[in-house]
Design a protein around this motif. Structure first.
Motif, PDB file in Angstrom:
ATOM      1  N   SER A   1       0.858  -1.192   0.000  1.00  0.00           N
ATOM      2  CA  SER A   1       0.000   0.000   0.000  1.00  0.00           C
ATOM      3  C   SER A   1       0.881   1.224   0.000  1.00  0.00           C
ATOM      4  O   SER A   1       1.821   1.321   0.785  1.00  0.00           O
ATOM      5  CB  SER A   1      -0.857   0.028   1.263  1.00  0.00           C
ATOM      6  OG  SER A   1      -1.769  -1.025   1.275  1.00  0.00           O
ATOM      7  N   PHE A   2       0.563   2.161  -0.863  1.00  0.00           N
ATOM      8  CA  PHE A   2       1.347   3.395  -0.930  1.00  0.00           C
ATOM      9  C   PHE A   2       0.604   4.564  -0.295  1.00  0.00           C
ATOM     10  O   PHE A   2       1.172   5.633  -0.124  1.00  0.00           O
ATOM     11  CB  PHE A   2       1.643   3.741  -2.396  1.00  0.00           C
ATOM     12  CG  PHE A   2       2.783   2.974  -3.014  1.00  0.00           C
ATOM     13  CD1 PHE A   2       3.203   1.760  -2.493  1.00  0.00           C
ATOM     14  CD2 PHE A   2       3.452   3.465  -4.117  1.00  0.00           C
ATOM     15  CE1 PHE A   2       4.254   1.053  -3.061  1.00  0.00           C
ATOM     16  CE2 PHE A   2       4.507   2.771  -4.697  1.00  0.00           C
ATOM     17  CZ  PHE A   2       4.908   1.561  -4.173  1.00  0.00           C
ATOM     18  N   HIS A   3      -0.677   4.368   0.017  1.00  0.00           N
ATOM     19  CA  HIS A   3      -1.501   5.520   0.403  1.00  0.00           C
ATOM     20  C   HIS A   3      -1.929   5.523   1.854  1.00  0.00           C
ATOM     21  O   HIS A   3      -2.727   6.366   2.254  1.00  0.00           O
ATOM     22  CB  HIS A   3      -2.780   5.552  -0.454  1.00  0.00           C
ATOM     23  CG  HIS A   3      -2.504   5.558  -1.924  1.00  0.00           C
ATOM     24  ND1 HIS A   3      -1.741   6.523  -2.523  1.00  0.00           N
ATOM     25  CD2 HIS A   3      -2.858   4.702  -2.907  1.00  0.00           C
ATOM     26  CE1 HIS A   3      -1.648   6.270  -3.814  1.00  0.00           C
ATOM     27  NE2 HIS A   3      -2.318   5.170  -4.081  1.00  0.00           N
TER      28      HIS A   3
ATOM     29  N   ILE B   1      -8.182   8.353  -6.222  1.00  0.00           N
ATOM     30  CA  ILE B   1      -8.231   7.639  -7.505  1.00  0.00           C
ATOM     31  C   ILE B   1      -7.387   8.359  -8.531  1.00  0.00           C
ATOM     32  O   ILE B   1      -7.070   9.497  -8.383  1.00  0.00           O
ATOM     33  CB  ILE B   1      -9.657   7.477  -8.046  1.00  0.00           C
ATOM     34  CG1 ILE B   1     -10.403   8.806  -8.062  1.00  0.00           C
ATOM     35  CG2 ILE B   1     -10.424   6.460  -7.240  1.00  0.00           C
ATOM     36  CD1 ILE B   1     -11.643   8.757  -8.918  1.00  0.00           C
TER      37      ILE B   1
ATOM     38  N   ASN C   1      -5.290  12.257  -3.452  1.00  0.00           N
ATOM     39  CA  ASN C   1      -5.921  11.767  -4.681  1.00  0.00           C
ATOM     40  C   ASN C   1      -6.148  10.274  -4.522  1.00  0.00           C
ATOM     41  O   ASN C   1      -5.257   9.478  -4.738  1.00  0.00           O
ATOM     42  CB  ASN C   1      -5.009  12.023  -5.891  1.00  0.00           C
ATOM     43  CG  ASN C   1      -4.911  13.488  -6.189  1.00  0.00           C
ATOM     44  OD1 ASN C   1      -5.917  14.171  -6.327  1.00  0.00           O
ATOM     45  ND2 ASN C   1      -3.693  13.999  -6.257  1.00  0.00           N
TER      46      ASN C   1
END
Lengths: 287, 635
Positions: free
Chosen positions: A12-14, A287, A285
């Motif tokens: 996961s990057f977010h 999406i 952001n």
């Protein structure tokens, strides 16, 4: 002790600093109409049928006529559909199994200042059951974060707080009547827990979903101004809602609400409020 | 009559057909083009080459007479890299042998150049009379040898480890004040543009498949990461020019400097599909254990796509044959005795028997291959004490390893574990190409997500097949005096699938095989990398094992540092090679519908990049499908 989990998202990057594994618990005491993970609201396993895979024909199944859909039963728990048409949200993990799963990416955590993020659902209602895993993860120097509404018993929060490095706190609404009518909760629970985490030196990031006409009212903005003048997080983040969860609502036979996008001037207002309070601000952001 | 490369007629037709295969013109025009070509025997090339005086003004001389086409009844060596250091360290006069026929022809050829292009007399004289004296001279010499090798009829000619072999000339010129970074960058861009100039002629299977690969960076023999200013300049040049070829392979390691990795990702993010990463931490020890001496192992390069070999010392034929790993499984499913196979382990053993037989059949074909002599190329390949190239091994590539693993695990689940279907059912579904059984096909397809996911069962089965394959090859008694290498990647994932039946992973007849080591259905990059790092590449299993994944431009832009960290950890974990396609489905779909709006859109195909508009529809469709799947799963 076991917990119910709907997803373990690796790389996961977010969901925090570095590269992380995000664990999604099933079960939350609120019911936000814009929830992007509606499968994580109920504390129970939820079943659904993927009709595109169902081999039911003329009231029969080519594989197994014991199928609860054929026999109109409501209990799916003991049936395993050979075609995989009957699916469920929620898998039981004991602590050790969860630990082994998240540790698959320990190299990524250590080499990117990443770690594990607990989300859901409301992770603080579940982590207290697997405190030994938090101990083990901390012993491996793994950074731990939670994405939380802070809507939980304070004793649950106090049980795990020492093991958590970073809190991503949802700022859904600060109007108590909206909190009750729309989300189904008592906002004093949230405020009590906010005081607890702000009494520590933990990293705290506020995250506000922009929900038109729910938390974009003048009253809520005023309350937000006062709130941020008192509680200063390391960062304030906000994001537009999306409709990526619509399929999930269909599977759960729940009504999906497509909220309109919030206008740009509102985002500017948020940025100004944060700036006035010397709080770093960022638009996510999703999406 | 079965056509194989050993067949004289096949070779004759192949070399002629290659001159028009990429022309998007009518049959009549193709015939006219063919009539203009001069098809000659390989030893008559230099008697027939014309030098054009129409070469555009450039810092360098570089010319290939495309109308002279060497043909042979044998296979002309291709897919390799001459040792350019030979021309850098020696005069051409010393390299050419007195009294040797080919040397006389080259000398005559040089005189022709001087007459037609007097502006380059000084450059040619320098090459003839002494070793390299400057950075610019070095680039000219490399171009000169490169054009000789192409002209002799070799295809897919590599460019070598340019940042290492040019470093001393660059540094010396810089110290003397005759060169700086900016001038070097411009010279290199000129160099690359010239190499790109004969794009159509040089392209092999598809436009863009030229094999012009530049190796950069890597561990030196002391185990230190060795890169220099030229490493970055080459990457900058490739990025600025935004051409599909020449392409770059960057040798990486867990110790690769951050700034170099950043530059590489910046380049990749433009969408040109390179650099491809080759992991020295994994590859070099394997080369050593295969038997290459230490110095050679640290000096490895690759063939046109990604197959490691020893640059300049090798005439390895690294992509001489493609094995379709689904072939034995489809034969097994067709086998009437199959219904007697009662459990998965027995099925797997039966598959391996079919695989062994398939390999023996394939080796019989390869044993018939004959290769043409290569007098000019041989001047620029290092020789051993017996005056032969040090290495002349062969390499197989494989397709459908992914489809095979997915198919076998589908059979395990639905036939033996859940007992939903019988083997006869599976056989019937495939024979009917799933006609009237869309749900079955969807069921098999959606569950075929094992390969590329790091569950123990997936890794174990993949290694079992991969190791069995290489053991069968190694144990076969062939007349070939060559070692055989294999790899898990191949260019042929569409061509070999075209007329191939469907498979138990839900693939229909004619659908492309899955690409290299990939899994667009996975939600986790780390799972894919961990899977790839867990495969057993030891012994002879190093002939190219490429992770191939897709990512949107926005994803890299929004997560640059994390993306870089993720790649570095994948090197640390032990992936073998990696290439990244940076694109999004929306752009590809729009480009397919309105190609005139996207004339410069470049995509990564197999081991090369190409203009999207130049690709056949089947390749465009595969890329669009993969992009859509990866966007659904991840970014």
């Amino acid at each position: 002790m076991s917990v119910l989990i709907t997803n373990i998202q690796r790389t996961s990057f977010h969901d925090g600093d570095g590269i992380r594994t995000t664990v999604f618990f099933k079960g939350c005491n609120l019911h936000c109409p814009w929830c992007a993970n509606p499968e994580n609201i109920s504390y129970k396993i939820e079943w659904f049928c993927d009709n595109s895979k169902c081999f039911k024909s003329n009231g029969n199944c080519v594989f197994n006529n014991d199928c609860p859909i054929i026999s109109n039963k409501s209990d799916f728990s003991s049936f395993c559909c050979p075609a995989g048409a009957i699916k469920f949200f929620g898998t039981e993990y004991n602590g050790q199994a969860l630990y082994e799963e998240v540790m698959k990416d320990v190299l990524y955590f250590h080499n990117s200042n990443g770690g594990v993020t607990f989300s859901g659902g409301e992770p603080l209602n579940h982590l207290c059951k697997i405190i030994n895993i938090l101990v083990k993860l901390r012993a491996e120097n793994i950074n731990l974060a939670v994405e939380t509404s802070l809507y939980c018993k304070s004793e649950n929060l106090n049980t795990v707080i020492d093991y958590i490095d970073c809190f991503y706190v949802d700022i859904k609404t600060l109007e108590s009547d909206v909190f009750f009518k729309v989300l189904g909760g008592d906002i004093s629970v949230f405020f009590k827990n906010i005081d607890i985490i702000f009494s520590t030196n933990k990293k705290i990031i506020f995250r506000m979903p922009l929900v038109n006409d729910i938390n974009t009212t003048e009253k809520n903005i005023d309350l937000l101004r006062q709130f941020l003048s008192k509680y200063k997080p390391d960062r304030f983040e906000f994001f537009q809602l999306h409709n990526l969860a619509e399929e999930k609502y269909k599977k759960l036979n729940k009504e999906f609400t497509d909220f309109n996008k919030v206008p740009e001037k509102f985002k500017k207002l948020l940025i100004d409020i944060c700036s006035d309070n010397d709080i770093g601000v960022k638009e996510l952001n999703i999406i | 009559m079965r056509f194989t490369r050993s067949s004289a007629l096949y070779n004759q037709l192949y070399y002629r057909y290659n001159t028009v295969r990429h022309k998007n013109v009518s049959i009549l025009k193709k015939i006219k083009i063919l009539l203009r070509k001069r098809f000659v025997n390989t030893d008559s090339v230099w008697d027939n080459v014309n030098i054009s005086d129409e070469q555009k003004s450039s810092n360098f001389f570089y010319w290939i007479d495309e109308n002279v086409v060497p043909v042979s009844n044998k296979i002309i060596y291709d897919n390799l890299t001459p040792d350019y250091k030979i021309i850098l360290e020696n005069s051409l006069s010393n390299i050419l042998r007195n009294g040797d026929k080919i040397s006389e022809k080259i000398r005559f050829y040089l005189e022709k150049i001087k007459v037609k292009l007097p502006g380059y007399i000084e450059s040619i004289n320098k090459i003839e009379s002494g070793p390299c004296t400057s950075f610019k001279d070095a680039l000219q010499r490399i171009l000169f040898v490169n054009q000789l090798v192409w002209q002799e009829g070799h295809k897919l000619v590599g460019l070598g480890h340019l940042d290492w072999i040019l470093a001393d000339y660059y540094e010396t010129d810089k110290k003397c004040g005759v060169l700086d970074k900016e001038t070097a960058l411009e010279l290199i861009k000129d160099f690359l543009k010239l190499l790109h100039g004969h794009y159509e002629y040089k392209s092999s299977s598809l436009l863009g498949d030229t094999g012009q690969i530049i190796i950069l960076g890597g561990l030196d023999v002391d185990g230190n990461y060795k890169s220099n200013e030229l490493t970055k300049i080459f990457i900058q040049a490739v990025k600025d020019l935004h051409l599909p070829d020449p392409k770059v392979l960057l040798r990486v390691s867990k110790d690769i400097p951050d700034d170099l990795l950043n530059d590489s990702i910046d380049c990749i993010a433009t969408g040109i599909g390179c650099p491809l990463f080759a992991n020295d931490d994994v590859i070099i020890p394997i080369l050593e254990s295969f038997g290459y001496p230490k110095d050679d192992s640290y000096n490895y390069g690759t063939s046109a796509c990604w197959e490691p070999f020893i640059t300049g010392k090798s005439v390895d034929a690294n992509n001489i044959f493609q094995l379709n790993l689904l072939e034995p499984l489809v034969r097994l499913i067709d086998d009437k005795k199959l219904s007697g196979v009662k459990d998965f382990n027995s099925l797997l053993e039966n598959y391996k028997k079919k695989l062994e037989f398939y390999i023996k059949e394939s080796l019989k074909i390869v044993c018939k291959f004959k290769w043409e002599k290569y007098p000019v190329l041989s001047l620029f390949i290092q020789k051993n004490s017996e005056s032969k190239p040090f290495y002349s091994d062969i390499g197989f590539t494989t397709v459908a390893l992914s489809n095979t693993v997915n198919s076998l695990l589908n059979i395990k689940k639905y036939v033996y574990d859940n007992k939903v279907f019988s083997l006869d059912d599976i056989s019937n579904f495939i024979k009917s190409d799933f006609k009237g059984n869309d749900k079955v096909r969807n069921l098999l397809k959606e569950n075929a997500v094992y390969f590329g996911s790091d569950d123990d069962e997936n890794i174990k089965l993949t290694n079992d097949i991969f190791v069995s394959l290489s053991n069968f090859i190694s144990s076969c008694n062939t007349r070939l005096d060559k070692k055989i290498k294999i790899g898990a990647s191949s260019p042929s994932y569409i061509s070999l699938a075209k007329s191939f039946p469907g498979s138990p992973d839900g693939r229909k007849k004619g659908e492309a095989f899955n690409v290299h080591i990939s899994n667009e259905n996975s939600k986790d990059y780390s799972s894919l990398f961990s899977f790839a790092a867990s495969l057993d590449y030891q012994d002879n299993r190093f002939n190219g094992n490429v992770i191939d994944f897709m990512v949107s431009p926005r994803f890299i832009k929004n997560n640059f540092n994390k993306f870089r960290d993720m790649l570095r950890v994948s090197f640390l974990q032990g992936i073998f090679e990696m290439q990244i396609n940076v694109l999004d489905s929306k752009t590809l779909i729009a480009a397919k519908e309105s190609p005139e709006l996207f004339p410069n859109l470049i995509v990564r195909v197999w081991g090369f990049s190409a203009y999207f508009n130049d690709l056949p529809e089947s390749y465009k469709n595969v890329l669009i499908h993969r992009a859509l799947e990866s966007e659904r799963s991840y970014n």
